[in-house]
Design a protein around this motif. Sequence first.
Motif: not given
Length: 188
Positions: A80, A82-83, A85-86
Motif C-alpha cells: 500500500k 501509505w505504508n 510512504l510512512g
Amino acid sequence: MRIRRIDLTFTALQLPLDILALYAAGVGAYLLRFSRFVTEVRPVLQNVPFGEYLQTVSFFVVVWLALFVLAGLYRTQPRKAWNELGRIALVCTAGVMILIATVFLKREFATSRFIVLAVWAFSIILVIVERLFLRTMRHILLRARWGHKNVIIIGRSTAAAQIEKEYQRRPILGFTVIKRFAEWNNET
C-alpha cells in the motif's frame, strides 16, 4: 508464485533512483544553504568545500540505502502507498538521526544545522516523489495490460466467477484470465 517481471523491473529501478534522489537531497540542501536568499538571512560562518561535502553525502547515501534495505523498501511485492510512504519518512528520519549522532561524536559543532534539516526534508520529499512516480508508471502499464500474468481459472463456483470478474474489472492487479474451465480433467 513466481515474481512478475514488471514487479522485478520496478524494484530494480528503485535502487538507482533512490541513490539519485538522496544525492539530489544532499546537493540541493548545500546549494540552498549557500544561495543568496538564505545567506542574506543567515550568513555563512564556516564554508565547507563542495568536494568534501560530496564525500560526506556519498557516505550517508550508503547508510541511507542500508536503512532502506532494513526497512524492507526493496521487496518485490507491491505494498500500500501509505505504508511505503510512512516507511520512507521513518527511514529518512533515522538517517538524519545517524547523521546528527555522527556530527556530535566527531565534535563538529560548526556543521550547519540548516543543511542537516534541509537534507532531512529534501530526502523525504524527493524519495517520496520518486517512489510515487514509479508507482504511477507501474499502474499505467498494468492498466494497459502490459506486464500481466496469464491465468486459467478452474471451477464453476461463484467464487471462480467472482475472481474472473475481479481480474477483468481491475487490471491493476496484473492478471489476465485467458481461459476458464468448469472442472479439472484430461482436456483441461
